[in-house]
Design an enzyme around this catalytic site. Structure first.
Site, PDB file in Angstrom:
ATOM      1  N   GLY A  36       3.312   5.759  -1.211  1.00 39.56           N
ATOM      2  CA  GLY A  36       3.081   4.969  -2.419  1.00 39.56           C
ATOM      3  C   GLY A  36       3.120   3.473  -2.216  1.00 39.56           C
ATOM      4  O   GLY A  36       2.312   2.737  -2.783  1.00 39.56           O
ATOM      5  N   ASP A  96       2.343   0.074  -0.754  1.00 37.97           N
ATOM      6  CA  ASP A  96       1.418  -0.620   0.146  1.00 37.97           C
ATOM      7  C   ASP A  96       1.412  -2.123  -0.133  1.00 37.97           C
ATOM      8  O   ASP A  96       0.509  -2.832   0.267  1.00 37.97           O
ATOM      9  CB  ASP A  96       0.002  -0.045   0.004  1.00 37.97           C
ATOM     10  N   ARG A 148      -8.867   9.167   2.560  1.00 39.23           N
ATOM     11  CA  ARG A 148      -8.344   8.779   3.889  1.00 39.23           C
ATOM     12  C   ARG A 148      -6.837   8.604   3.846  1.00 39.23           C
ATOM     13  O   ARG A 148      -6.153   8.735   4.871  1.00 39.23           O
ATOM     14  CB  ARG A 148      -9.103   7.574   4.446  1.00 39.23           C
ATOM     15  N   LYS A 183     -14.127  -2.687   3.177  1.00 38.19           N
ATOM     16  CA  LYS A 183     -13.745  -1.783   2.091  1.00 38.19           C
ATOM     17  C   LYS A 183     -13.089  -2.601   0.972  1.00 38.19           C
ATOM     18  O   LYS A 183     -12.188  -3.393   1.216  1.00 38.19           O
ATOM     19  CB  LYS A 183     -12.752  -0.745   2.623  1.00 38.19           C
TER      20      LYS A 183
END
Lengths: 312, 312
Positions: free
Chosen positions: B220, B222, B109, B65
Protein backbone atom coordinates in the site's frame (compact mmCIF):
# COMPACT_ATOMS: atom_id res chain seq x y z
CA UNK A 1 -10.78 11.19 -25.09
CA UNK A 2 -9.59 13.04 -28.16
CA UNK A 3 -6.41 12.39 -30.14
CA UNK A 4 -5.13 15.38 -32.11
CA UNK A 5 -2.74 14.79 -35.01
CA UNK A 6 0.28 16.87 -35.98
CA UNK A 7 -1.59 17.93 -39.12
CA UNK A 8 -4.52 19.26 -37.07
CA UNK A 9 -2.11 21.01 -34.71
CA UNK A 10 -0.24 22.71 -37.56
CA UNK A 11 -3.53 23.84 -39.09
CA UNK A 12 -4.87 25.46 -35.93
CA UNK A 13 -1.74 27.01 -34.36
CA UNK A 14 -1.61 30.12 -36.60
CA UNK A 15 -5.14 31.11 -35.47
CA UNK A 16 -4.26 31.15 -31.74
CA UNK A 17 -2.91 34.22 -29.91
CA UNK A 18 -0.08 32.31 -28.30
CA UNK A 19 1.85 35.37 -27.20
CA UNK A 20 -0.95 36.44 -24.82
CA UNK A 21 -1.57 32.87 -23.69
CA UNK A 22 2.02 32.14 -22.84
CA UNK A 23 2.53 35.59 -21.26
CA UNK A 24 -0.31 34.62 -18.91
CA UNK A 25 1.52 31.38 -18.18
CA UNK A 26 4.75 33.17 -17.27
CA UNK A 27 2.86 35.64 -15.06
CA UNK A 28 1.02 32.84 -13.22
CA UNK A 29 4.33 31.03 -12.75
CA UNK A 30 6.09 34.07 -11.29
CA UNK A 31 3.12 34.82 -9.02
CA UNK A 32 3.35 31.30 -7.58
CA UNK A 33 0.05 30.29 -9.18
CA UNK A 34 1.53 27.29 -10.99
CA UNK A 35 2.39 23.81 -9.72
CA UNK A 36 5.51 22.87 -11.71
CA UNK A 37 7.65 20.00 -10.34
CA UNK A 38 11.28 19.65 -11.43
CA UNK A 39 11.91 18.57 -15.03
CA UNK A 40 12.11 14.80 -15.58
CA UNK A 41 15.06 13.74 -17.70
CA UNK A 42 16.02 10.45 -19.35
CA UNK A 43 19.46 10.38 -20.98
CA UNK A 44 19.78 7.66 -23.60
CA UNK A 45 22.70 6.58 -25.74
CA UNK A 46 21.45 8.43 -28.83
CA UNK A 47 19.17 11.06 -27.39
CA UNK A 48 17.65 12.83 -24.44
CA UNK A 49 14.06 13.02 -23.22
CA UNK A 50 12.56 15.83 -21.15
CA UNK A 51 9.31 15.47 -19.24
CA UNK A 52 7.83 18.83 -18.27
CA UNK A 53 4.54 18.78 -16.41
CA UNK A 54 2.27 20.49 -13.97
CA UNK A 55 -0.71 22.81 -13.90
CA UNK A 56 -1.96 26.26 -13.14
CA UNK A 57 -3.59 26.13 -9.71
CA UNK A 58 -7.41 25.96 -9.96
CA UNK A 59 -7.23 25.51 -13.73
CA UNK A 60 -9.21 22.84 -15.57
CA UNK A 61 -6.28 20.67 -16.73
CA UNK A 62 -2.98 19.26 -15.78
CA UNK A 63 -0.51 18.65 -18.61
CA UNK A 64 2.38 16.25 -19.12
CA UNK A 65 4.70 17.02 -22.00
CA UNK A 66 7.24 14.51 -23.34
CA UNK A 67 9.78 15.91 -25.79
CA UNK A 68 12.91 14.23 -27.08
CA UNK A 69 15.95 15.20 -29.13
CA UNK A 70 17.83 12.49 -31.03
CA UNK A 71 20.40 14.60 -32.84
CA UNK A 72 21.66 11.93 -35.28
CA UNK A 73 18.14 11.21 -36.57
CA UNK A 74 18.51 13.51 -39.61
CA UNK A 75 21.36 11.30 -40.90
CA UNK A 76 18.79 8.48 -41.26
CA UNK A 77 16.10 10.76 -42.64
CA UNK A 78 14.14 11.29 -39.41
CA UNK A 79 13.45 14.54 -37.55
CA UNK A 80 15.48 14.95 -34.37
CA UNK A 81 12.49 16.09 -32.30
CA UNK A 82 9.72 13.84 -31.09
CA UNK A 83 7.16 13.52 -28.34
CA UNK A 84 3.61 14.29 -27.32
CA UNK A 85 1.53 16.23 -24.82
CA UNK A 86 -1.27 14.84 -22.65
CA UNK A 87 -4.07 16.79 -20.95
CA UNK A 88 -5.88 15.37 -17.94
CA UNK A 89 -8.66 16.84 -15.80
CA UNK A 90 -7.23 18.37 -12.65
CA UNK A 91 -10.29 17.49 -10.54
CA UNK A 92 -10.66 13.79 -11.48
CA UNK A 93 -7.47 12.74 -13.31
CA UNK A 94 -9.49 11.71 -16.37
CA UNK A 95 -7.67 11.76 -19.70
CA UNK A 96 -8.92 14.64 -21.86
CA UNK A 97 -6.71 14.71 -24.91
CA UNK A 98 -3.46 13.44 -26.46
CA UNK A 99 -1.67 15.90 -28.73
CA UNK A 100 0.56 13.92 -31.11
CA UNK A 101 2.74 16.95 -31.78
CA UNK A 102 6.06 15.10 -32.39
CA UNK A 103 7.86 17.94 -30.62
CA UNK A 104 6.27 20.65 -32.78
CA UNK A 105 4.44 22.42 -29.95
CA UNK A 106 7.67 22.51 -27.95
CA UNK A 107 9.30 24.24 -30.93
CA UNK A 108 6.40 26.70 -31.19
CA UNK A 109 6.14 27.58 -27.52
CA UNK A 110 9.92 28.09 -27.43
CA UNK A 111 9.71 30.53 -30.34
CA UNK A 112 6.77 32.31 -28.71
CA UNK A 113 8.79 32.74 -25.51
CA UNK A 114 11.56 34.31 -27.61
CA UNK A 115 9.06 36.81 -29.03
CA UNK A 116 7.78 37.56 -25.51
CA UNK A 117 11.33 38.17 -24.26
CA UNK A 118 12.00 40.53 -27.20
CA UNK A 119 8.67 42.32 -26.70
CA UNK A 120 9.55 43.18 -23.10
CA UNK A 121 13.33 43.58 -23.29
CA UNK A 122 14.51 44.64 -26.77
CA UNK A 123 15.48 48.30 -27.30
CA UNK A 124 12.75 50.50 -28.80
CA UNK A 125 14.32 50.63 -32.25
CA UNK A 126 15.48 47.23 -33.39
CA UNK A 127 17.95 48.03 -36.18
CA UNK A 128 19.01 44.55 -37.13
CA UNK A 129 18.14 41.11 -35.75
CA UNK A 130 21.01 38.69 -35.22
CA UNK A 131 20.22 34.99 -35.37
CA UNK A 132 22.86 32.52 -34.22
CA UNK A 133 21.87 29.17 -35.70
CA UNK A 134 20.13 27.98 -38.87
CA UNK A 135 17.81 25.16 -37.77
CA UNK A 136 14.07 24.80 -37.16
CA UNK A 137 14.15 27.05 -34.10
CA UNK A 138 16.14 29.75 -35.93
CA UNK A 139 13.27 29.86 -38.46
CA UNK A 140 10.47 29.87 -35.88
CA UNK A 141 12.10 32.57 -33.75
CA UNK A 142 12.11 34.98 -36.71
CA UNK A 143 8.54 34.10 -37.62
CA UNK A 144 7.25 34.92 -34.14
CA UNK A 145 9.43 38.06 -33.84
CA UNK A 146 7.29 39.49 -36.65
CA UNK A 147 4.52 39.96 -34.09
CA UNK A 148 6.63 42.12 -31.77
CA UNK A 149 9.00 44.14 -34.01
CA UNK A 150 8.74 45.78 -37.42
CA UNK A 151 12.43 45.16 -38.12
CA UNK A 152 12.97 42.78 -41.07
CA UNK A 153 16.78 43.21 -41.43
CA UNK A 154 18.57 40.06 -40.25
CA UNK A 155 22.15 38.86 -39.96
CA UNK A 156 22.30 35.09 -39.61
CA UNK A 157 25.29 33.11 -38.37
CA UNK A 158 25.98 29.46 -39.12
CA UNK A 159 28.97 27.13 -39.04
CA UNK A 160 28.80 26.34 -42.75
CA UNK A 161 27.59 27.91 -45.99
CA UNK A 162 24.99 25.44 -47.18
CA UNK A 163 22.56 25.59 -44.24
CA UNK A 164 23.11 29.36 -44.08
CA UNK A 165 22.06 29.66 -47.72
CA UNK A 166 18.97 27.51 -47.13
CA UNK A 167 18.12 29.67 -44.15
CA UNK A 168 18.52 32.85 -46.24
CA UNK A 169 16.26 31.46 -48.96
CA UNK A 170 13.54 30.28 -46.56
CA UNK A 171 13.51 33.47 -44.49
CA UNK A 172 13.56 35.79 -47.51
CA UNK A 173 10.44 33.96 -48.64
CA UNK A 174 9.09 34.97 -45.22
CA UNK A 175 9.66 38.72 -45.91
CA UNK A 176 13.00 39.16 -44.15
CA UNK A 177 16.12 40.73 -45.69
CA UNK A 178 18.81 38.24 -44.74
CA UNK A 179 22.57 38.65 -44.72
CA UNK A 180 24.84 35.89 -43.50
CA UNK A 181 28.11 35.64 -41.61
CA UNK A 182 30.47 33.02 -40.22
CA UNK A 183 31.68 35.48 -37.57
CA UNK A 184 29.62 35.71 -34.36
CA UNK A 185 31.53 38.93 -33.55
CA UNK A 186 29.77 40.59 -36.49
CA UNK A 187 26.43 39.61 -34.94
CA UNK A 188 27.35 41.35 -31.68
CA UNK A 189 28.81 44.44 -33.43
CA UNK A 190 25.92 45.08 -35.83
CA UNK A 191 22.69 43.67 -34.29
CA UNK A 192 20.82 45.02 -31.27
CA UNK A 193 18.33 42.14 -30.93
CA UNK A 194 20.10 38.78 -30.92
CA UNK A 195 18.67 35.28 -30.56
CA UNK A 196 20.92 32.25 -30.04
CA UNK A 197 19.43 28.89 -31.01
CA UNK A 198 22.21 26.31 -31.26
CA UNK A 199 22.97 23.15 -29.22
CA UNK A 200 26.51 24.53 -28.55
CA UNK A 201 28.42 23.36 -25.51
CA UNK A 202 31.12 26.09 -25.81
CA UNK A 203 30.42 29.85 -25.87
CA UNK A 204 29.71 31.27 -29.34
CA UNK A 205 29.21 34.91 -28.31
CA UNK A 206 32.12 36.61 -26.53
CA UNK A 207 31.86 39.52 -24.10
CA UNK A 208 34.70 41.42 -25.84
CA UNK A 209 32.38 42.19 -28.79
CA UNK A 210 29.31 43.10 -26.71
CA UNK A 211 27.81 46.56 -27.52
CA UNK A 212 25.64 48.75 -25.32
CA UNK A 213 21.96 48.83 -26.24
CA UNK A 214 21.82 45.12 -27.08
CA UNK A 215 19.28 42.51 -26.05
CA UNK A 216 20.21 38.82 -26.28
CA UNK A 217 17.73 35.95 -25.90
CA UNK A 218 19.61 32.71 -25.25
CA UNK A 219 17.38 29.80 -26.29
CA UNK A 220 19.72 26.93 -27.13
CA UNK A 221 20.94 25.86 -23.71
CA UNK A 222 18.40 23.96 -21.65
CA UNK A 223 20.73 21.52 -19.86
CA UNK A 224 23.67 21.90 -17.46
CA UNK A 225 26.21 21.14 -20.22
CA UNK A 226 25.02 23.36 -23.10
CA UNK A 227 26.28 26.97 -23.38
CA UNK A 228 26.11 29.69 -26.06
CA UNK A 229 27.16 32.86 -24.20
CA UNK A 230 30.47 33.54 -22.52
CA UNK A 231 29.59 33.92 -18.86
CA UNK A 232 31.14 37.42 -18.81
CA UNK A 233 28.25 38.56 -21.04
CA UNK A 234 25.88 37.95 -18.15
CA UNK A 235 28.25 39.87 -15.83
CA UNK A 236 28.32 42.83 -18.26
CA UNK A 237 24.55 42.83 -18.75
CA UNK A 238 22.50 45.42 -16.85
CA UNK A 239 19.54 43.07 -16.61
CA UNK A 240 19.59 39.24 -16.55
CA UNK A 241 16.18 37.62 -16.94
CA UNK A 242 15.26 33.96 -16.34
CA UNK A 243 12.12 32.26 -17.63
CA UNK A 244 12.23 30.35 -14.31
CA UNK A 245 14.79 31.29 -11.67
CA UNK A 246 14.47 27.87 -9.99
CA UNK A 247 15.18 26.09 -13.27
CA UNK A 248 17.94 28.46 -14.45
CA UNK A 249 19.88 27.77 -11.26
CA UNK A 250 20.21 24.18 -12.50
CA UNK A 251 20.57 24.52 -16.29
CA UNK A 252 21.29 27.01 -19.08
CA UNK A 253 23.42 30.18 -19.36
CA UNK A 254 22.56 31.45 -15.89
CA UNK A 255 23.65 28.14 -14.35
CA UNK A 256 27.03 28.53 -16.11
CA UNK A 257 27.43 32.17 -15.03
CA UNK A 258 26.51 31.29 -11.43
CA UNK A 259 29.12 28.51 -11.46
CA UNK A 260 31.81 30.87 -12.74
CA UNK A 261 30.81 33.52 -10.20
CA UNK A 262 29.91 36.07 -12.88
CA UNK A 263 26.42 36.63 -11.46
CA UNK A 264 24.58 36.00 -8.21
CA UNK A 265 21.05 34.79 -7.65
CA UNK A 266 19.84 38.15 -6.27
CA UNK A 267 20.54 39.83 -9.64
CA UNK A 268 18.07 37.58 -11.46
CA UNK A 269 14.65 38.79 -12.56
CA UNK A 270 11.90 36.45 -13.70
CA UNK A 271 10.23 37.06 -17.05
CA UNK A 272 6.72 36.75 -15.58
CA UNK A 273 7.45 39.53 -13.07
CA UNK A 274 8.45 41.87 -15.91
CA UNK A 275 5.34 40.97 -17.94
CA UNK A 276 3.19 41.59 -14.85
CA UNK A 277 4.87 44.96 -14.24
CA UNK A 278 6.09 43.86 -10.81
CA UNK A 279 9.76 44.22 -11.80
CA UNK A 280 11.57 46.50 -14.24
CA UNK A 281 13.27 44.97 -17.26
CA UNK A 282 15.08 47.33 -19.64
CA UNK A 283 15.24 50.86 -18.15
CA UNK A 284 16.90 52.63 -21.10
CA UNK A 285 17.82 52.01 -24.74
CA UNK A 286 21.52 51.91 -23.90
CA UNK A 287 21.26 49.05 -21.41
CA UNK A 288 22.37 45.49 -22.14
CA UNK A 289 19.75 42.85 -21.36
CA UNK A 290 19.97 39.05 -21.50
CA UNK A 291 17.05 36.61 -21.29
CA UNK A 292 17.86 32.96 -20.62
CA UNK A 293 15.06 30.67 -21.75
CA UNK A 294 15.30 27.07 -20.57
CA UNK A 295 11.66 26.21 -21.28
CA UNK A 296 9.12 26.03 -18.47
CA UNK A 297 6.18 23.64 -18.14
CA UNK A 298 3.72 26.59 -17.99
CA UNK A 299 4.46 27.16 -21.68
CA UNK A 300 3.52 23.55 -22.42
CA UNK A 301 0.45 23.74 -20.18
CA UNK A 302 -0.76 26.90 -21.94
CA UNK A 303 -0.13 25.78 -25.51
CA UNK A 304 -1.62 22.31 -24.99
CA UNK A 305 -4.82 23.72 -23.51
CA UNK A 306 -5.05 26.42 -26.20
CA UNK A 307 -4.71 23.90 -29.05
CA UNK A 308 -7.18 21.51 -27.45
CA UNK A 309 -9.74 24.25 -26.88
CA UNK A 310 -9.32 25.65 -30.38
CA UNK A 311 -10.21 22.21 -31.78
CA UNK A 312 -12.82 21.17 -29.19
CA UNK B 1 1.78 4.49 -34.02
CA UNK B 2 -0.68 2.16 -32.34
CA UNK B 3 -3.26 3.05 -29.71
CA UNK B 4 -4.32 0.14 -27.49
CA UNK B 5 -7.61 0.37 -25.60
CA UNK B 6 -8.33 -0.80 -22.06
CA UNK B 7 -10.59 -3.49 -23.54
CA UNK B 8 -7.77 -4.87 -25.71
CA UNK B 9 -5.40 -4.74 -22.74
CA UNK B 10 -7.80 -6.64 -20.48
CA UNK B 11 -8.32 -9.26 -23.19
CA UNK B 12 -4.62 -9.96 -23.74
CA UNK B 13 -3.17 -9.72 -20.20
CA UNK B 14 -4.25 -13.22 -19.04
CA UNK B 15 -2.30 -14.81 -21.92
CA UNK B 16 1.04 -13.19 -20.95
CA UNK B 17 3.52 -14.77 -18.51
CA UNK B 18 3.92 -11.59 -16.52
CA UNK B 19 5.64 -13.22 -13.55
CA UNK B 20 8.65 -14.21 -15.68
CA UNK B 21 8.64 -10.89 -17.53
CA UNK B 22 8.59 -8.77 -14.42
CA UNK B 23 11.12 -11.02 -12.65
CA UNK B 24 13.46 -10.27 -15.53
CA UNK B 25 12.77 -6.58 -15.00
CA UNK B 26 13.68 -6.73 -11.30
CA UNK B 27 16.86 -8.70 -12.08
CA UNK B 28 17.94 -6.20 -14.74
CA UNK B 29 17.25 -3.36 -12.31
CA UNK B 30 19.32 -4.90 -9.50
CA UNK B 31 22.17 -5.69 -11.93
CA UNK B 32 22.33 -2.01 -12.92
CA UNK B 33 21.03 -2.80 -16.43
CA UNK B 34 18.11 -0.39 -16.19
CA UNK B 35 18.02 3.39 -16.59
CA UNK B 36 15.35 4.51 -14.11
CA UNK B 37 15.35 8.21 -13.10
CA UNK B 38 13.61 9.31 -9.88
CA UNK B 39 9.80 9.15 -9.84
CA UNK B 40 8.03 12.30 -11.04
CA UNK B 41 5.23 13.42 -8.76
CA UNK B 42 2.46 15.98 -9.11
CA UNK B 43 0.34 16.59 -6.01
CA UNK B 44 -3.04 18.12 -6.80
CA UNK B 45 -5.86 19.23 -4.55
CA UNK B 46 -7.92 16.08 -5.15
CA UNK B 47 -5.35 13.56 -6.27
CA UNK B 48 -1.78 12.60 -6.94
CA UNK B 49 0.01 11.70 -10.15
CA UNK B 50 3.10 9.51 -10.46
CA UNK B 51 5.30 9.46 -13.53
CA UNK B 52 7.54 6.40 -13.67
CA UNK B 53 9.81 6.06 -16.67
CA UNK B 54 13.01 4.71 -18.06
CA UNK B 55 14.32 1.74 -20.01
CA UNK B 56 16.37 -1.41 -19.90
CA UNK B 57 19.78 -0.58 -21.33
CA UNK B 58 20.12 -1.76 -24.96
CA UNK B 59 16.43 -2.70 -25.08
CA UNK B 60 14.17 -1.67 -27.95
CA UNK B 61 11.91 0.74 -26.07
CA UNK B 62 11.79 3.39 -23.46
CA UNK B 63 8.54 3.72 -21.50
CA UNK B 64 6.80 6.56 -19.71
CA UNK B 65 3.99 5.60 -17.37
CA UNK B 66 1.52 8.13 -15.97
CA UNK B 67 -0.73 6.84 -13.19
CA UNK B 68 -2.98 8.87 -10.93
CA UNK B 69 -5.07 8.27 -7.83
CA UNK B 70 -8.04 10.55 -7.13
CA UNK B 71 -9.46 8.89 -4.05
CA UNK B 72 -12.80 10.75 -3.94
CA UNK B 73 -13.68 9.75 -7.51
CA UNK B 74 -15.82 6.75 -6.45
CA UNK B 75 -18.19 9.14 -4.64
CA UNK B 76 -19.04 10.63 -8.06
CA UNK B 77 -19.15 7.26 -9.81
CA UNK B 78 -15.63 7.35 -11.31
CA UNK B 79 -12.72 4.96 -10.71
CA UNK B 80 -9.96 6.43 -8.55
CA UNK B 81 -7.18 5.22 -10.84
CA UNK B 82 -6.33 6.71 -14.20
CA UNK B 83 -3.45 7.16 -16.60
CA UNK B 84 -1.67 5.69 -19.59
CA UNK B 85 1.64 4.23 -20.73
CA UNK B 86 3.67 5.31 -23.75
CA UNK B 87 6.34 3.32 -25.59
CA UNK B 88 8.98 5.08 -27.67
CA UNK B 89 11.90 3.64 -29.64
CA UNK B 90 15.11 3.93 -27.64
CA UNK B 91 17.29 4.48 -30.73
CA UNK B 92 15.25 7.23 -32.45
CA UNK B 93 12.70 8.53 -29.94
CA UNK B 94 9.83 7.65 -32.30
CA UNK B 95 6.46 6.99 -30.71
CA UNK B 96 5.59 3.28 -30.91
CA UNK B 97 2.41 2.84 -28.94
CA UNK B 98 0.02 4.44 -26.45
CA UNK B 99 -1.57 2.06 -23.96
CA UNK B 100 -4.80 3.64 -22.70
CA UNK B 101 -4.79 1.48 -19.60
CA UNK B 102 -6.52 3.94 -17.19
CA UNK B 103 -4.23 2.69 -14.43
CA UNK B 104 -5.10 -0.99 -15.00
CA UNK B 105 -1.59 -2.09 -15.95
CA UNK B 106 -0.23 -0.39 -12.84
CA UNK B 107 -2.71 -2.44 -10.81
CA UNK B 108 -1.67 -5.64 -12.62
CA UNK B 109 2.10 -5.15 -12.41
CA UNK B 110 1.71 -4.32 -8.70
CA UNK B 111 -0.16 -7.59 -8.11
CA UNK B 112 2.42 -9.50 -10.15
CA UNK B 113 5.21 -8.04 -7.99
CA UNK B 114 3.31 -9.27 -4.92
CA UNK B 115 3.23 -12.78 -6.38
CA UNK B 116 6.95 -12.57 -7.17
CA UNK B 117 7.74 -11.48 -3.60
CA UNK B 118 5.66 -14.40 -2.23
CA UNK B 119 7.26 -16.86 -4.66
CA UNK B 120 10.75 -16.02 -3.40
CA UNK B 121 10.07 -15.17 0.27
CA UNK B 122 7.00 -17.00 1.62
CA UNK B 123 7.55 -20.06 3.84
CA UNK B 124 7.31 -23.41 2.03
CA UNK B 125 3.89 -24.28 3.42
CA UNK B 126 1.54 -21.36 3.23
CA UNK B 127 -1.21 -22.24 5.70
CA UNK B 128 -3.41 -19.21 5.38
CA UNK B 129 -3.11 -16.02 3.38
CA UNK B 130 -3.88 -12.78 5.19
CA UNK B 131 -5.11 -9.86 3.10
CA UNK B 132 -5.29 -6.41 4.70
CA UNK B 133 -7.60 -4.38 2.51
CA UNK B 134 -10.65 -5.05 0.34
CA UNK B 135 -10.17 -2.96 -2.81
CA UNK B 136 -9.10 -3.66 -6.39
CA UNK B 137 -5.53 -4.46 -5.39
CA UNK B 138 -6.68 -6.84 -2.62
CA UNK B 139 -8.53 -8.78 -5.34
CA UNK B 140 -5.67 -8.78 -7.85
CA UNK B 141 -3.07 -9.83 -5.28
CA UNK B 142 -5.03 -13.00 -4.50
CA UNK B 143 -5.57 -13.74 -8.18
CA UNK B 144 -1.85 -13.62 -8.95
CA UNK B 145 -0.91 -15.51 -5.77
CA UNK B 146 -2.70 -18.49 -7.34
CA UNK B 147 0.30 -18.88 -9.66
CA UNK B 148 2.82 -19.22 -6.81
CA UNK B 149 1.00 -21.01 -3.96
CA UNK B 150 -1.58 -23.77 -3.73
CA UNK B 151 -3.06 -22.28 -0.55
CA UNK B 152 -6.66 -21.10 -1.01
CA UNK B 153 -7.49 -20.35 2.65
CA UNK B 154 -7.72 -16.60 3.24
CA UNK B 155 -8.43 -14.28 6.14
CA UNK B 156 -9.37 -10.82 4.92
CA UNK B 157 -9.34 -7.65 7.04
CA UNK B 158 -11.36 -4.52 6.33
CA UNK B 159 -12.52 -1.49 8.26
CA UNK B 160 -16.22 -2.22 7.69
CA UNK B 161 -18.53 -5.15 7.00
CA UNK B 162 -20.02 -4.29 3.65
CA UNK B 163 -16.83 -4.13 1.54
CA UNK B 164 -15.54 -7.19 3.43
CA UNK B 165 -18.67 -9.13 2.43
CA UNK B 166 -18.31 -8.05 -1.21
CA UNK B 167 -14.69 -9.13 -1.09
CA UNK B 168 -15.64 -12.51 0.35
CA UNK B 169 -18.27 -13.05 -2.34
CA UNK B 170 -15.97 -12.04 -5.23
CA UNK B 171 -13.01 -14.08 -4.04
CA UNK B 172 -15.06 -17.16 -3.24
CA UNK B 173 -16.19 -17.02 -6.88
CA UNK B 174 -12.46 -17.08 -7.63
CA UNK B 175 -11.96 -20.42 -5.75
CA UNK B 176 -10.74 -19.06 -2.43
CA UNK B 177 -12.16 -19.98 1.00
CA UNK B 178 -12.53 -16.57 2.62
CA UNK B 179 -13.00 -15.69 6.28
CA UNK B 180 -13.13 -12.10 7.43
CA UNK B 181 -12.01 -10.12 10.46
CA UNK B 182 -11.96 -6.57 11.76
CA UNK B 183 -8.86 -7.33 13.87
CA UNK B 184 -5.48 -7.03 12.16
CA UNK B 185 -3.98 -8.92 15.12
CA UNK B 186 -5.87 -12.01 13.98
CA UNK B 187 -4.22 -11.70 10.59
CA UNK B 188 -0.75 -11.71 12.19
CA UNK B 189 -1.62 -14.55 14.59
CA UNK B 190 -3.16 -16.93 12.04
CA UNK B 191 -1.66 -16.21 8.61
CA UNK B 192 1.90 -16.90 7.47
CA UNK B 193 1.68 -15.08 4.11
CA UNK B 194 0.30 -11.55 4.54
CA UNK B 195 -0.29 -8.86 1.95
CA UNK B 196 -1.17 -5.28 2.95
CA UNK B 197 -2.91 -3.21 0.30
CA UNK B 198 -4.45 -0.13 1.93
CA UNK B 199 -3.72 3.60 1.58
CA UNK B 200 -3.23 3.80 5.38
CA UNK B 201 -1.09 6.55 6.87
CA UNK B 202 -0.92 4.95 10.34
CA UNK B 203 0.37 1.43 11.08
CA UNK B 204 -2.28 -1.30 10.80
CA UNK B 205 -0.04 -4.26 11.70
CA UNK B 206 1.70 -4.13 15.08
CA UNK B 207 4.96 -5.85 15.99
CA UNK B 208 3.50 -7.23 19.25
CA UNK B 209 1.38 -9.73 17.27
CA UNK B 210 4.13 -10.77 14.83
CA UNK B 211 4.76 -14.57 14.66
CA UNK B 212 7.87 -16.39 13.52
CA UNK B 213 7.65 -18.00 10.10
CA UNK B 214 5.67 -15.13 8.59
CA UNK B 215 6.19 -13.31 5.31
CA UNK B 216 4.61 -9.87 4.82
CA UNK B 217 4.43 -8.06 1.49
CA UNK B 218 3.65 -4.37 2.07
CA UNK B 219 2.11 -2.96 -1.09
CA UNK B 220 0.00 0.00 0.00
CA UNK B 221 2.63 2.58 0.88
CA UNK B 222 4.34 4.15 -2.11
CA UNK B 223 4.81 7.69 -0.77
CA UNK B 224 6.69 9.20 2.19
CA UNK B 225 3.47 9.70 4.19
CA UNK B 226 1.71 6.32 3.77
CA UNK B 227 2.41 3.49 6.25
CA UNK B 228 0.84 0.08 6.99
CA UNK B 229 3.45 -1.65 9.19
CA UNK B 230 4.68 -0.54 12.58
CA UNK B 231 8.38 0.19 12.01
CA UNK B 232 9.31 -2.34 14.75
CA UNK B 233 8.08 -5.10 12.40
CA UNK B 234 10.97 -4.29 10.07
CA UNK B 235 13.35 -4.34 13.05
CA UNK B 236 12.04 -7.78 14.12
CA UNK B 237 12.23 -9.19 10.59
CA UNK B 238 15.18 -11.43 9.69
CA UNK B 239 15.11 -10.26 6.09
CA UNK B 240 13.90 -6.90 4.75
CA UNK B 241 13.56 -6.75 0.97
CA UNK B 242 13.07 -3.64 -1.20
CA UNK B 243 11.84 -3.66 -4.78
CA UNK B 244 14.27 -0.75 -5.26
CA UNK B 245 16.61 0.25 -2.44
CA UNK B 246 17.11 3.73 -3.94
CA UNK B 247 13.35 4.30 -4.03
CA UNK B 248 12.59 2.72 -0.63
CA UNK B 249 15.01 5.13 1.04
CA UNK B 250 12.62 7.91 -0.02
CA UNK B 251 9.14 6.34 0.31
CA UNK B 252 7.26 3.38 1.78
CA UNK B 253 7.68 1.23 4.91
CA UNK B 254 11.47 1.11 4.70
CA UNK B 255 11.64 4.91 4.56
CA UNK B 256 9.56 5.02 7.78
CA UNK B 257 11.70 2.39 9.52
CA UNK B 258 14.92 4.16 8.49
CA UNK B 259 13.53 7.42 9.89
CA UNK B 260 12.68 5.79 13.22
CA UNK B 261 16.09 4.09 13.34
CA UNK B 262 14.57 0.58 13.32
CA UNK B 263 16.66 -0.52 10.34
CA UNK B 264 19.77 0.61 8.50
CA UNK B 265 20.48 0.70 4.80
CA UNK B 266 23.07 -2.11 4.94
CA UNK B 267 20.37 -4.56 6.10
CA UNK B 268 18.33 -4.08 2.92
CA UNK B 269 18.27 -6.66 0.13
CA UNK B 270 16.91 -5.94 -3.33
CA UNK B 271 14.25 -8.25 -4.77
CA UNK B 272 16.10 -8.60 -8.11
CA UNK B 273 19.22 -9.84 -6.31
CA UNK B 274 17.19 -12.59 -4.64
CA UNK B 275 15.51 -13.58 -7.92
CA UNK B 276 18.95 -13.69 -9.60
CA UNK B 277 20.33 -15.85 -6.77
CA UNK B 278 22.99 -13.25 -5.91
CA UNK B 279 21.56 -12.71 -2.41
CA UNK B 280 19.74 -15.00 0.02
CA UNK B 281 16.16 -14.21 0.93
CA UNK B 282 14.43 -16.56 3.39
CA UNK B 283 16.94 -19.03 4.87
CA UNK B 284 14.49 -21.11 6.95
CA UNK B 285 10.76 -21.58 7.46
CA UNK B 286 10.91 -19.98 10.88
CA UNK B 287 12.32 -16.65 9.70
CA UNK B 288 10.30 -13.46 9.41
CA UNK B 289 10.58 -11.73 6.04
CA UNK B 290 9.17 -8.41 4.86
CA UNK B 291 9.05 -7.16 1.26
CA UNK B 292 8.35 -3.48 0.71
CA UNK B 293 7.00 -2.81 -2.78
CA UNK B 294 6.86 0.85 -3.83
CA UNK B 295 6.51 0.13 -7.55
CA UNK B 296 9.49 0.48 -9.88
CA UNK B 297 9.51 1.72 -13.48
CA UNK B 298 11.02 -1.60 -14.67
CA UNK B 299 7.66 -3.20 -13.91
CA UNK B 300 5.93 -0.64 -16.13
CA UNK B 301 8.57 -1.00 -18.84
CA UNK B 302 8.19 -4.78 -18.88
CA UNK B 303 4.39 -4.90 -18.83
CA UNK B 304 3.99 -2.17 -21.46
CA UNK B 305 6.36 -3.90 -23.87
CA UNK B 306 4.77 -7.31 -23.21
CA UNK B 307 1.24 -6.03 -23.91
CA UNK B 308 2.36 -4.17 -27.03
CA UNK B 309 4.20 -7.19 -28.39
CA UNK B 310 1.33 -9.54 -27.61
CA UNK B 311 -0.94 -7.34 -29.74
CA UNK B 312 1.55 -6.36 -32.47
Amino acid sequence: MKTISLEQIKAVVPSIDLISDIEEGFVAYSLGQANVPPVGELILEKGEVHIKYGCLINDEYYVIKIASGFYDNPTIGLPSGNGLMVLFRQDTGQLVCILLDEGHLTDIRTAVAGAIAAKHLAPKNVERIGVVGTGVQARLQLSYLKDVTTCRRVLAWGRSEEPLERYRRDMEANDFAIETTRDTGEILRTCNLIVTVTPATEPLLLASELQSGTHITAVGSDTPHKQELETAILREADVVVADSIAQCLLRGEIFKAMQSGDITQDELIELGDIIAGRKTGRASDSQITVADLTGVAVQDIKIAAAVYEALA
